[in-house]
Design an enzyme around this catalytic site. Structure first.
Site, short mmCIF file in Angstrom:
data_model
loop_
_atom_site.label_atom_id
_atom_site.label_comp_id
_atom_site.label_asym_id
_atom_site.label_seq_id
_atom_site.Cartn_x
_atom_site.Cartn_y
_atom_site.Cartn_z
N GLY A 28 0.81 -1.22 0.00
CA GLY A 28 0.00 0.00 0.00
C GLY A 28 0.84 1.26 0.00
N GLY A 68 -0.81 9.82 -5.85
CA GLY A 68 -0.43 8.68 -6.67
C GLY A 68 1.00 8.80 -7.14
N GLU A 93 2.84 1.32 -11.26
CA GLU A 93 4.30 1.20 -11.15
C GLU A 93 5.00 2.36 -11.87
OE1 GLU A 93 5.87 -1.20 -9.58
OE2 GLU A 93 4.28 -2.67 -9.24
C1 LIG Z 1 -5.35 -1.79 -11.47
C2 LIG Z 1 -4.38 -1.00 -10.63
C3 LIG Z 1 -3.65 -1.64 -9.64
C4 LIG Z 1 -2.79 -0.90 -8.81
N1 LIG Z 1 -2.11 -1.54 -7.80
C5 LIG Z 1 -1.38 -0.80 -6.91
C6 LIG Z 1 -0.77 -1.41 -5.76
O1 LIG Z 1 -0.80 -2.64 -5.58
N2 LIG Z 1 -0.14 -0.61 -4.85
C7 LIG Z 1 -0.06 0.74 -4.99
O2 LIG Z 1 0.51 1.39 -4.12
N3 LIG Z 1 -0.62 1.35 -6.07
C8 LIG Z 1 -1.27 0.61 -7.03
N4 LIG Z 1 -1.86 1.23 -8.13
C9 LIG Z 1 -1.81 2.69 -8.22
C10 LIG Z 1 -0.87 3.22 -9.29
O3 LIG Z 1 0.46 2.98 -8.94
C11 LIG Z 1 -1.20 4.71 -9.46
O4 LIG Z 1 -2.45 4.76 -10.12
C12 LIG Z 1 -0.15 5.46 -10.27
O5 LIG Z 1 1.02 5.62 -9.50
C13 LIG Z 1 -0.64 6.84 -10.73
O6 LIG Z 1 -1.22 7.54 -9.69
P1 LIG Z 1 -2.66 8.21 -9.87
O7 LIG Z 1 -3.59 7.20 -10.44
O8 LIG Z 1 -3.02 8.85 -8.58
O9 LIG Z 1 -2.47 9.31 -11.00
P2 LIG Z 1 -1.90 10.82 -10.79
O10 LIG Z 1 -0.63 10.80 -10.02
O11 LIG Z 1 -3.01 11.69 -10.29
O12 LIG Z 1 -1.58 11.19 -12.31
C14 LIG Z 1 -2.58 11.49 -13.28
C15 LIG Z 1 -1.90 11.86 -14.58
O13 LIG Z 1 -1.05 13.00 -14.37
C16 LIG Z 1 0.28 12.69 -14.76
N5 LIG Z 1 1.23 13.36 -13.89
C17 LIG Z 1 1.33 13.30 -12.52
N6 LIG Z 1 2.37 14.01 -12.09
C18 LIG Z 1 2.96 14.53 -13.20
C19 LIG Z 1 4.11 15.35 -13.43
N7 LIG Z 1 4.89 15.77 -12.43
N8 LIG Z 1 4.40 15.70 -14.70
C20 LIG Z 1 3.65 15.25 -15.74
N9 LIG Z 1 2.58 14.47 -15.60
C21 LIG Z 1 2.25 14.10 -14.35
C22 LIG Z 1 0.38 11.18 -14.63
O14 LIG Z 1 1.44 10.68 -15.42
C23 LIG Z 1 -0.98 10.75 -15.11
O15 LIG Z 1 -1.01 10.74 -16.51
C24 LIG Z 1 -2.66 0.50 -9.01
C25 LIG Z 1 -3.36 1.11 -10.05
C26 LIG Z 1 -4.20 0.38 -10.87
C27 LIG Z 1 -4.95 1.06 -11.97
#
Ligand SMILES: Cc1cc2nc3c(=O)[nH]c(=O)nc-3n(C[C@H](O)[C@H](O)[C@H](O)COP(=O)(O)OP(=O)(O)OC[C@H]3O[C@@H](n4cnc5c(N)ncnc54)[C@H](O)[C@@H]3O)c2cc1C
Length: 386
Positions: free
Chosen positions: A132, A139, A365
């Site tokens: 987690g 994210g 990831e």
């Molecule tokens: C099916 C699934 C399983 C998952 N399993 C796990 C798990 O087991 N453990 C865990 O911890 N997480 C897990 N995740 C979470 C995943 O790692 C996050 O969704 C990911 O890190 C992106 O975070 P976010 O969805 O909050 O997107 P955000 O961080 O809100 O990003 C949204 C968009 O903005 C872009 N963005 C963000 N910051 C910047 C920047 N500085 N410059 C340019 N663009 C940017 C991103 O690239 C993306 O396109 C899982 C996700 C999914 C969909």
């Protein structure tokens, strides 16, 4: 020899690596392939049952040593990920999160007692782990995490929420990352501890054969020894992600291979205008371009795997692999979809399922954008993250 192996890459694998790959491929053919379309459609997967079978074959934490783990090479682990993801990205996710995230974190940062308690059971698939890090509001930027751990005498009190956590709905142990007065720390949290609730996230349009959950941590009281003693700062969870991303570099190629094999077979049997689709130059151009990208991706994975086995793999190199191979795998899945025409959108064929799954793989990831920023920082010496 597969016609896809244009560069004879298979011949550069060791005998043991090839054997492991063949065993996992057979397991996927027997236990995953016949059922996975139904699991995907229903949004259900017999994860515990599968974990036990994977455990028997030594696939859980297979690149770790001791504590019942197989101690296989990084390349062998990569090939296993490739074969698992040729079945479904959700099945590879089950194994990656168990082995590369949850088990690796305990193996690398845990106390001897934590290792003895969790790792043998996790390697056998008797205990399921989750990892987690992501939160509802944090994210890509885990440094801003809001989950807190504070001391209360010898105990720790955890409060906060984690989101999008693979395996969470069935996990026995969660490796939970939280902010303390000294910085980010990791905790091995038995998921039946009072105050921990895991709710399944439903209605996903991707990775449907994988259980994903939201974890609420409501003043969870943990003994002092629940903290992973060697995990200090954000670099600890980030190093776990580097482990798991290496598996994804290979895994994405498995999904792409399954799409390519399906498209190749479809194109040679389906006729339009009096000849097989494969006989049209435009179809061959698509197939050739995809096969070239797939072979380049496999060379890249093998190169990174060999670096990992030599103990020389750097995080930005894994970013190169994750960015390229997932992006290309998704492009291949979408292009194969066109070759199948209307059948491409049907669940009778695996192609759209893989394409949908790869949307999640592109995001988790580290999103593509985050990996571009990692590589950009390496190239320019400038951080453009914020
Ligand atoms: C099916 C699934 C399983 C998952 N399993 C796990 C798990 O087991 N453990 C865990 O911890 N997480 C897990 N995740 C979470 C995943 O790692 C996050 O969704 C990911 O890190 C992106 O975070 P976010 O969805 O909050 O997107 P955000 O961080 O809100 O990003 C949204 C968009 O903005 C872009 N963005 C963000 N910051 C910047 C920047 N500085 N410059 C340019 N663009 C940017 C991103 O690239 C993306 O396109 C899982 C996700 C999914 C969909």
């Amino acid at each position: 020899m597969s016609p896809l192996d244009l560069l004879d890459i298979d011949a550069s694998l060791g005998e043991e690596e090839r054997q492991i790959q063949a065993v996992v491929r057979q397991l996927v053919d027997d236990r995953v392939r016949p059922h996975v379309a139904g699991w995907y459609e229903d949004g259900q997967v017999p994860a515990r049952e599968l974990a036990r079978e994977f455990g028997k074959l030594g696939l859980l934490g297979m690149h770790l040593t001791g504590y019942g783990c197989a101690g296989a090479s990084a390349v062998a682990y990569g090939l296993a990920c490739l074969e698992l993801e040729a079945g479904d990205s959700g099945i590879r996710s089950l194994v990656s999160v168990q082995g590369s995230l949850a088990m690796y974190a305990i193996w690398r940062f845990g106390s001897e007692e934590q290792k003895q308690r969790w790792l043998p059971a996790m390697a056998a698939g008797e205990a399921i782990g989750c990892f987690g890090l992501t939160e509802p509001d944090h994210g890509s930027d885990p440094a801003s995490m809001a989950t807190r751990a504070r001391r209360d005498g010898d105990d720790w009190i955890l409060s906060g929420a984690k989101m999008w956590i693979t395996n969470a709905p069935i996990a026995d142990v969660g490796v939970i990352w939280a902010r303390t007065d000294e910085g980010v720390r990791g905790f091995a949290v038995p998921m039946d501890t009072p105050g921990v609730t895991a709710r399944e996230i439903r209605r996903k349009m991707s990775l449907r054969a994988s259980l994903t959950g939201e974890i609420a941590l409501d003043d969870v009281r943990l003994p002092g020894d629940a903290r992973l003693p060697e995990a200090v700062g954000l670099k600890a969870p980030l190093s776990c992600l580097t482990e798991a991303r290496h598996g994804i570099v290979w895994g994405a190629l498995g999904a792409a291979r399954d799409c390519l094999e399906t498209a190749l077979s479809y194109a040679t049997t389906r006729t339009q205008f009096g000849r097989p689709l494969a006989g049209f130059q435009l179809t061959q151009a698509k197939l050739a371009d995809m096969a070239v990208e797939w072979n380049k991706g496999l060379l890249l994975a093998l190169h990174l795997g060999r670096l990992a086995d030599a103990g020389k793999l750097r995080p930005e190199q894994v970013s190169v692999g994750k960015l390229n191979n997932v992006r290309e795998a998704l492009a291949i899945a979408r292009e194969c979809r066109t070759i199948l025409g209307a059948n491409g959108v049907s669940g009778e064929y695996p192609v759209m399922r893989h394409a949908n799954n790869l949307e999640s793989v592109l995001t988790y990831e580290g999103t593509s954008e985050i990996h571009q920023l990692v590589i950009g920082q390496r190239l320019t010496g400038l951080s453009a993250f914020a």
